[in-house]
Design a protein around this motif. Structure first.
Motif, mmCIF file in Angstrom:
data_model
loop_
_atom_site.group_PDB
_atom_site.id
_atom_site.type_symbol
_atom_site.label_atom_id
_atom_site.label_comp_id
_atom_site.label_asym_id
_atom_site.label_seq_id
_atom_site.Cartn_x
_atom_site.Cartn_y
_atom_site.Cartn_z
ATOM 1 N N LYS A 107 63.795 51.376 0.307
ATOM 2 C CA LYS A 107 62.617 50.531 0.472
ATOM 3 C C LYS A 107 63.070 49.080 0.518
ATOM 4 O O LYS A 107 63.649 48.575 -0.440
ATOM 5 N N LEU A 108 62.829 48.436 1.658
ATOM 6 C CA LEU A 108 63.077 47.007 1.748
ATOM 7 C C LEU A 108 61.800 46.305 1.291
ATOM 8 O O LEU A 108 60.719 46.552 1.837
ATOM 9 N N PRO A 109 61.892 45.431 0.310
ATOM 10 C CA PRO A 109 60.685 44.888 -0.307
ATOM 11 C C PRO A 109 59.879 43.916 0.548
ATOM 12 O O PRO A 109 58.697 43.719 0.307
ATOM 13 N N SER A 110 60.480 43.326 1.567
ATOM 14 C CA SER A 110 59.733 42.274 2.276
ATOM 15 C C SER A 110 59.821 42.370 3.795
ATOM 16 O O SER A 110 59.868 41.361 4.485
ATOM 17 N N VAL A 111 59.812 43.592 4.332
ATOM 18 C CA VAL A 111 59.793 43.767 5.782
ATOM 19 C C VAL A 111 58.403 43.387 6.287
ATOM 20 O O VAL A 111 57.396 43.857 5.752
ATOM 21 N N GLU A 112 58.354 42.519 7.304
ATOM 22 C CA GLU A 112 57.060 42.129 7.855
ATOM 23 C C GLU A 112 57.230 41.524 9.238
ATOM 24 O O GLU A 112 58.307 41.096 9.615
ATOM 25 N N VAL A 113 56.144 41.515 9.982
ATOM 26 C CA VAL A 113 56.124 40.866 11.292
ATOM 27 C C VAL A 113 55.858 39.383 11.065
ATOM 28 O O VAL A 113 55.001 39.011 10.254
ATOM 29 N N ASP A 114 56.583 38.546 11.770
ATOM 30 C CA ASP A 114 56.349 37.102 11.713
ATOM 31 C C ASP A 114 55.231 36.772 12.701
ATOM 32 O O ASP A 114 55.476 36.436 13.858
ATOM 33 N N TRP A 115 53.982 36.932 12.238
ATOM 34 C CA TRP A 115 52.828 36.737 13.115
ATOM 35 C C TRP A 115 52.736 35.301 13.610
ATOM 36 O O TRP A 115 52.343 35.052 14.751
ATOM 37 N N GLU A 116 53.087 34.335 12.767
ATOM 38 C CA GLU A 116 52.988 32.924 13.154
ATOM 39 C C GLU A 116 53.948 32.602 14.301
ATOM 40 O O GLU A 116 53.571 31.944 15.270
ATOM 41 N N HIS A 117 55.182 33.065 14.197
ATOM 42 C CA HIS A 117 56.147 32.833 15.269
ATOM 43 C C HIS A 117 55.652 33.455 16.570
ATOM 44 O O HIS A 117 55.733 32.852 17.635
ATOM 45 N N GLY A 118 55.116 34.650 16.478
ATOM 46 C CA GLY A 118 54.592 35.319 17.668
ATOM 47 C C GLY A 118 53.415 34.586 18.277
ATOM 48 O O GLY A 118 53.291 34.466 19.496
ATOM 49 N N ARG A 119 52.539 34.083 17.418
ATOM 50 C CA ARG A 119 51.382 33.346 17.910
ATOM 51 C C ARG A 119 51.821 32.082 18.657
ATOM 52 O O ARG A 119 51.246 31.726 19.681
ATOM 53 N N LEU A 120 52.863 31.436 18.169
ATOM 54 C CA LEU A 120 53.323 30.192 18.788
ATOM 55 C C LEU A 120 54.183 30.422 20.024
ATOM 56 O O LEU A 120 54.164 29.619 20.952
ATOM 57 N N THR A 121 54.959 31.516 20.030
ATOM 58 C CA THR A 121 55.933 31.716 21.112
ATOM 59 C C THR A 121 55.643 32.913 22.003
ATOM 60 O O THR A 121 56.207 33.013 23.088
ATOM 61 N N GLY A 122 54.820 33.844 21.538
ATOM 62 C CA GLY A 122 54.591 35.069 22.289
ATOM 63 C C GLY A 122 55.659 36.114 22.027
ATOM 64 O O GLY A 122 55.642 37.195 22.600
#
Length: 110
Positions: free
Chosen positions: A33-48
């Motif tokens: 279990k990796l404790p902090s796996v997540e999508v970087d939604w902010e980066h995606g919103r800014l760059t696509g």
């Protein structure tokens, strides 16, 4: 143009969320279990371009991941040679595609 961009980014958001779900599921099957796996939604919103942040992990967890990858690669090399086509599950990933490819995914920037 706006609807096309919205559709494309919705597919990208869905793909990012799906791959994180798949990664978490596969790692859980291996006892990791990796404790902090997540999508970087902010980066995606800014760059696509939606990036997956793997975060920090203990050395013990990473050693287990490396061990699982080595075993999987060894199995793949022993099972398939260059003349034998690999099944789609080994070519595209370990799990079948997520059903969200056909539906909208909710994210902070949706």
């Amino acid at each position: 143009m706006g609807s096309t961009l919205s559709r494309v980014t919705a597919e990208q958001r869905c793909e990012a969320a799906s791959v994180v779900e798949d990664l978490i599921s596969v790692l859980a099957l291996g006892g990791v279990k990796l404790p902090s796996v997540e999508v970087d939604w902010e980066h995606g919103r800014l760059t696509g371009c939606y990036l997956v942040q793997l975060g920090s992990a203990r050395t013990l967890e990473l050693l287990r991941i490396v061990d699982l990858l080595r075993k999987g690669l060894r199995y793949e090399r022993l099972t398939y040679d260059d003349r034998t086509p690999r099944p789609p599950a080994l070519v595209g990933g370990l799990l079948p595609p997520s059903p969200c490819r056909t539906q909208e995914v909710s994210s902070p920037d949706a």
